[in-house]
Design a protein around this motif. Structure first.
Motif, mmCIF file in Angstrom:
data_model
loop_
_atom_site.group_PDB
_atom_site.id
_atom_site.type_symbol
_atom_site.label_atom_id
_atom_site.label_comp_id
_atom_site.label_asym_id
_atom_site.label_seq_id
_atom_site.Cartn_x
_atom_site.Cartn_y
_atom_site.Cartn_z
ATOM 1 N N SER A 1 -17.911 15.919 -2.108
ATOM 2 C CA SER A 1 -18.639 14.984 -2.971
ATOM 3 C C SER A 1 -18.371 15.299 -4.433
ATOM 4 O O SER A 1 -18.236 16.472 -4.801
ATOM 5 C CB SER A 1 -20.154 15.108 -2.746
ATOM 6 O OG SER A 1 -20.555 14.290 -1.686
ATOM 7 N N ALA A 2 -18.351 14.242 -5.231
ATOM 8 C CA ALA A 2 -18.258 14.425 -6.687
ATOM 9 C C ALA A 2 -19.637 14.822 -7.196
ATOM 10 O O ALA A 2 -20.619 14.124 -6.940
ATOM 11 C CB ALA A 2 -17.826 13.121 -7.341
ATOM 12 N N ILE A 3 -19.722 15.946 -7.905
ATOM 13 C CA ILE A 3 -20.996 16.388 -8.455
ATOM 14 C C ILE A 3 -20.779 16.828 -9.909
ATOM 15 O O ILE A 3 -19.920 17.671 -10.191
ATOM 16 C CB ILE A 3 -21.595 17.569 -7.648
ATOM 17 C CG1 ILE A 3 -21.767 17.203 -6.159
ATOM 18 C CG2 ILE A 3 -22.922 18.019 -8.266
ATOM 19 C CD1 ILE A 3 -22.822 16.142 -5.847
ATOM 20 N N SER A 4 -21.555 16.266 -10.808
ATOM 21 C CA SER A 4 -21.436 16.618 -12.227
ATOM 22 C C SER A 4 -21.864 18.064 -12.450
ATOM 23 O O SER A 4 -22.704 18.591 -11.713
ATOM 24 C CB SER A 4 -22.354 15.732 -13.070
ATOM 25 O OG SER A 4 -22.013 14.394 -12.860
ATOM 26 N N ILE A 5 -21.308 18.657 -13.480
ATOM 27 C CA ILE A 5 -21.724 20.015 -13.827
ATOM 28 C C ILE A 5 -22.988 19.873 -14.684
ATOM 29 O O ILE A 5 -23.019 19.083 -15.633
ATOM 30 C CB ILE A 5 -20.601 20.750 -14.578
ATOM 31 C CG1 ILE A 5 -19.321 20.718 -13.712
ATOM 32 C CG2 ILE A 5 -21.009 22.186 -14.894
ATOM 33 C CD1 ILE A 5 -18.051 21.076 -14.448
ATOM 34 N N SER A 6 -24.038 20.615 -14.314
ATOM 35 C CA SER A 6 -25.321 20.438 -15.028
ATOM 36 C C SER A 6 -25.691 21.649 -15.879
ATOM 37 O O SER A 6 -26.765 21.667 -16.481
ATOM 38 C CB SER A 6 -26.444 20.132 -14.033
ATOM 39 O OG SER A 6 -26.643 21.225 -13.158
ATOM 40 N N GLY A 7 -24.822 22.663 -15.929
ATOM 41 C CA GLY A 7 -25.141 23.856 -16.710
ATOM 42 C C GLY A 7 -24.507 23.812 -18.087
ATOM 43 O O GLY A 7 -23.844 22.840 -18.470
ATOM 44 N N SER A 8 -24.713 24.908 -18.820
ATOM 45 C CA SER A 8 -24.182 24.971 -20.178
ATOM 46 C C SER A 8 -22.685 25.259 -20.149
ATOM 47 O O SER A 8 -22.241 26.143 -19.424
ATOM 48 C CB SER A 8 -24.895 26.080 -20.953
ATOM 49 O OG SER A 8 -24.169 26.359 -22.127
ATOM 50 N N PRO A 9 -21.918 24.539 -20.982
ATOM 51 C CA PRO A 9 -20.471 24.810 -21.043
ATOM 52 C C PRO A 9 -20.190 26.183 -21.651
ATOM 53 O O PRO A 9 -19.080 26.684 -21.562
ATOM 54 C CB PRO A 9 -19.929 23.692 -21.934
ATOM 55 C CG PRO A 9 -21.102 23.161 -22.678
ATOM 56 C CD PRO A 9 -22.322 23.440 -21.854
ATOM 57 N N GLU A 10 -21.214 26.762 -22.258
ATOM 58 C CA GLU A 10 -21.009 28.063 -22.899
ATOM 59 C C GLU A 10 -21.457 29.217 -22.017
ATOM 60 O O GLU A 10 -21.359 30.372 -22.406
ATOM 61 C CB GLU A 10 -21.726 28.084 -24.252
ATOM 62 C CG GLU A 10 -20.962 27.203 -25.230
ATOM 63 C CD GLU A 10 -21.756 26.832 -26.461
ATOM 64 O OE1 GLU A 10 -22.755 27.501 -26.734
ATOM 65 O OE2 GLU A 10 -21.352 25.851 -27.117
ATOM 66 N N GLY B 1 -20.273 31.165 -19.400
ATOM 67 C CA GLY B 1 -19.022 31.420 -18.684
ATOM 68 C C GLY B 1 -19.219 32.039 -17.320
ATOM 69 O O GLY B 1 -18.295 32.124 -16.529
ATOM 70 N N GLY B 2 -20.439 32.465 -17.000
ATOM 71 C CA GLY B 2 -20.655 33.215 -15.762
ATOM 72 C C GLY B 2 -20.702 32.376 -14.503
ATOM 73 O O GLY B 2 -20.210 32.776 -13.453
ATOM 74 N N VAL B 3 -21.312 31.211 -14.585
ATOM 75 C CA VAL B 3 -21.505 30.393 -13.372
ATOM 76 C C VAL B 3 -21.286 28.910 -13.674
ATOM 77 O O VAL B 3 -21.374 28.481 -14.827
ATOM 78 C CB VAL B 3 -22.947 30.557 -12.810
ATOM 79 C CG1 VAL B 3 -23.149 31.892 -12.123
ATOM 80 C CG2 VAL B 3 -23.995 30.336 -13.894
ATOM 81 N N LEU B 4 -20.999 28.169 -12.623
ATOM 82 C CA LEU B 4 -20.935 26.707 -12.721
ATOM 83 C C LEU B 4 -22.172 26.156 -12.021
ATOM 84 O O LEU B 4 -22.388 26.432 -10.831
ATOM 85 C CB LEU B 4 -19.683 26.189 -12.009
ATOM 86 C CG LEU B 4 -18.378 26.213 -12.785
ATOM 87 C CD1 LEU B 4 -17.229 25.793 -11.875
ATOM 88 C CD2 LEU B 4 -18.449 25.289 -14.001
ATOM 89 N N VAL B 5 -22.969 25.392 -12.751
ATOM 90 C CA VAL B 5 -24.254 24.935 -12.207
ATOM 91 C C VAL B 5 -24.148 23.458 -11.822
ATOM 92 O O VAL B 5 -23.576 22.650 -12.568
ATOM 93 C CB VAL B 5 -25.369 25.150 -13.261
ATOM 94 C CG1 VAL B 5 -26.716 24.655 -12.741
ATOM 95 C CG2 VAL B 5 -25.461 26.627 -13.629
ATOM 96 N N HIS B 6 -24.686 23.119 -10.654
ATOM 97 C CA HIS B 6 -24.688 21.723 -10.187
ATOM 98 C C HIS B 6 -26.069 21.363 -9.684
ATOM 99 O O HIS B 6 -26.695 22.164 -8.982
ATOM 100 C CB HIS B 6 -23.692 21.540 -9.033
ATOM 101 C CG HIS B 6 -22.277 21.814 -9.425
ATOM 102 N ND1 HIS B 6 -21.764 23.081 -9.470
ATOM 103 C CD2 HIS B 6 -21.268 20.983 -9.785
ATOM 104 C CE1 HIS B 6 -20.493 23.021 -9.847
ATOM 105 N NE2 HIS B 6 -20.166 21.761 -10.055
ATOM 106 N N THR B 7 -26.515 20.167 -10.008
ATOM 107 C CA THR B 7 -27.824 19.706 -9.536
ATOM 108 C C THR B 7 -27.583 18.500 -8.632
ATOM 109 O O THR B 7 -26.922 17.538 -9.041
ATOM 110 C CB THR B 7 -28.722 19.354 -10.742
ATOM 111 O OG1 THR B 7 -28.853 20.549 -11.522
ATOM 112 C CG2 THR B 7 -30.089 18.871 -10.297
ATOM 113 N N ILE B 8 -28.113 18.589 -7.418
ATOM 114 C CA ILE B 8 -27.675 17.645 -6.372
ATOM 115 C C ILE B 8 -28.883 17.011 -5.687
ATOM 116 O O ILE B 8 -29.847 17.695 -5.349
ATOM 117 C CB ILE B 8 -26.843 18.410 -5.308
ATOM 118 C CG1 ILE B 8 -25.673 19.126 -5.997
ATOM 119 C CG2 ILE B 8 -26.339 17.463 -4.222
ATOM 120 C CD1 ILE B 8 -24.993 20.175 -5.136
#
Ligand SMILES: Cc1cc2nc3c(=O)[nH]c(=O)nc-3n(C[C@H](O)[C@H](O)[C@H](O)COP(=O)(O)OP(=O)(O)OC[C@H]3O[C@@H](n4cnc5c(N)ncnc54)[C@H](O)[C@@H]3O)c2cc1C
Lengths: 159, 288
Positions: free
Chosen positions: B67-76, B78-85
């Protein structure tokens, strides 16, 4: 009363682009009101003898929920107009009106204004134009609310 | 400063890969009854790709689908990629079942971002409906971490009910930020709810910002975005300063398969963020 209220009435958006004579007619039916948070301002089914021009604060239109308790249907804030039942028979409130926060408003006496509308059809037409716009805006907002916009599938259904 | 903007930043980092890479779920937060947030890190401990606010990843729940899921965390961050689904069907339900430590496949980032560089110095109005706050959140976080670069910030968020408001605590903390207005509204509420009740578009004329200088970023159901554009026009904010993000069913995410075609555009490649005047015409065609 009209002489003191008129200058502050003019600042309310409801009076934007309104002729002086019309504002004067309305200000003769206006008074300043203040409600504390939680106050039941109008009760469904009771005579709608006034409407409100909110200067500051939030009013909520409410109805008893079929599941018990109260359902808050819409809110109105600074600059909004609340109530059109004063203009439409049988002139009864169609919902409860409650102050969510402390509210400062102008209360406009509906019976006083109805008499002026009857006696001066030009003034009556002006009121009808303003209130039909208000009703149309409320109807459109209600339709969107009924669509349950945010919870249906994001995608349109494609046959 | 021009009053018109180009399309979103063509320089945003974009992946081309069709091959998912393994990512570990490092944390999971239940936002509402049907919506959750997961933070992901590369399973091999490698370096994470950077992304721009508004971009999305393809998340692969092994054995179920992508599924396409937008990234919902801060671009700054660098530690994790956050997604809200939001759980709506097979793939999102499989993602919902992943506990910390589970592995997902990830391709991305894809798509056009919000025009963060072009809007410096402007008042920014974010209008979100439901889960639509998730793709806007990276832009909002970026603005707050570079606050001096932007004018007044207005965030208007709508949800079905108080229980459906995502990022609830964060929205309340944003209310305390200087020169920032956050207004919440729901379709229905009981007497304990002290914010607005009504559709999110009714908040637009009440919000305090300068339409002559503002840019709007809008994410929610298409009908909400259309009515938002109408309200913005009424208060004098032209279409060329309204950006929306679109969703269509997606497969390849790299502009090959055509699943996400919207008129002449491929949403994965040319969007999902578009300037409103560029796609308005297609909004009105139900068949598109
Ligand atoms: C660029 C982009 C970014 C997205 N970002 C997010 C996000 O941040 N969070 C999130 O929860 N969802 C997001 N979506 C939507 C998400 O991709 C879908 O909800 C998901 O693919 C549904 O898959 P499923 O197997 O769970 O449901 P399915 O079984 O495929 O479908 C279940 C229901 O969801 C609807 N649906 C299916 N695919 C989509 C789609 N692509 N978009 C919208 N509705 C769909 C269907 O009409 C159906 O009603 C995004 C979509 C796109 C295109």
């Amino acid at each position: 009363m009209s002489t003191t209220l008129e200058p502050i009435l003019r600042k309310h958006p409801f009076f934007a682009e309104m002729e002086d004579a019309t504002i004067q007619l309305i200000s003769g039916c206006a008074k300043n009101v203040r409600y504390r948070a939680g106050k039941l301002v109008a009760k469904q089914g009771t005579p709608a003898d006034e409407f409100f021009l909110i200067r500051e604060g939030r009013l909520a239109m409410e109805m008893p929920s079929p599941l018990g308790g109260t359902q808050r249907l819409q809110t109105a804030d600074d600059g909004d107009v609340v109530g059109w039942s004063w203009l439409v028979p049988p002139y009864h409130w169609h919902f409860d009106l409650r102050a969510v926060s402390e509210v400062r408003a102008f209360s406009i006496d509906g019976r006083c204004l109805r008499n002026k509308c009857e006696n001066d059809p030009r003034f009556g037409y002006e009121m009808m134009k303003r209130f039909s716009t208000l009703m149309a805006d409320r109807l459109e907002a209600t339709r969107l609310q009924l669509m349950d916009l945010y919870c249906g599938p994001a995608l349109p259904t494609i046959p | 400063m021009s009053t018109c903007f180009d399309d979103p930043d063509p320089e945003a980092p974009k992946a081309v890969s069709m091959l998912p890479e393994p990512y570990v779920v490092v944390s999971r937060n239940q936002e509402t009854a049907d919506t959750f947030t997961i933070a992901l890190r590369p399973a091999d401990g490698g370096v994470m790709r950077s992304f721009a606010p508004g971009q999305f990843n393809m998340l692969y729940a092994f054995g179920t689908g992508e599924s396409a899921i937008s990234i919902s965390g801060s671009p700054e961050d660098g530690g994790v990629l956050v997604h809200t689904i939001r759980r709506v069907g097979a793939v999102t339900s499989a993602l919902d079942r992943l506990a910390p430590g589970s592995v997902v496949g990830l391709r991305g980032p894809f798509g056009s971002p919000w025009p963060m560089q072009q809007v410096r110095g402007r008042d920014l109005v974010f209008v979100a409906g439901g889960i639509g706050l998730a793709p806007l959140r990276p832009a909002i976080l970026q603005v707050f971490s570079h606050r001096a670069d932007y004018g007044r910030i207005v965030i208007l968020a709508g949800a079905r009910s108080p229980a459906d408001v995502i990022f609830h605590d964060e929205l309340h903390s944003w209310m305390q930020e200087p020169d920032t207005e956050v207004q919440l509204t729901v379709d229905r509420a009981d007497a304990d709810w002290h914010h607005h009740v009504g559709v999110v578009t009714t908040l637009i004329p009440r919000a305090r910002f300068d339409p002559a200088n503002a840019v709007a970023m809008v994410c929610g159901p298409e009908i909400m975005m259309r009515f938002t554009a109408v309200e913005m026009a009424r208060i004098g904010l032209p279409e060329a300063r309204i950006f929306v993000t679109l969703e269509r069913n997606m497969k390849c995410a790299v502009g090959l398969c055509g699943h996400c075609q919207f008129g002449p555009e491929f949403i994965c490649r040319d969007g999902p963020v578009f300037r409103h005047d560029r796609i308005r015409h297609w909004f009105s065609h139900r068949e598109v």
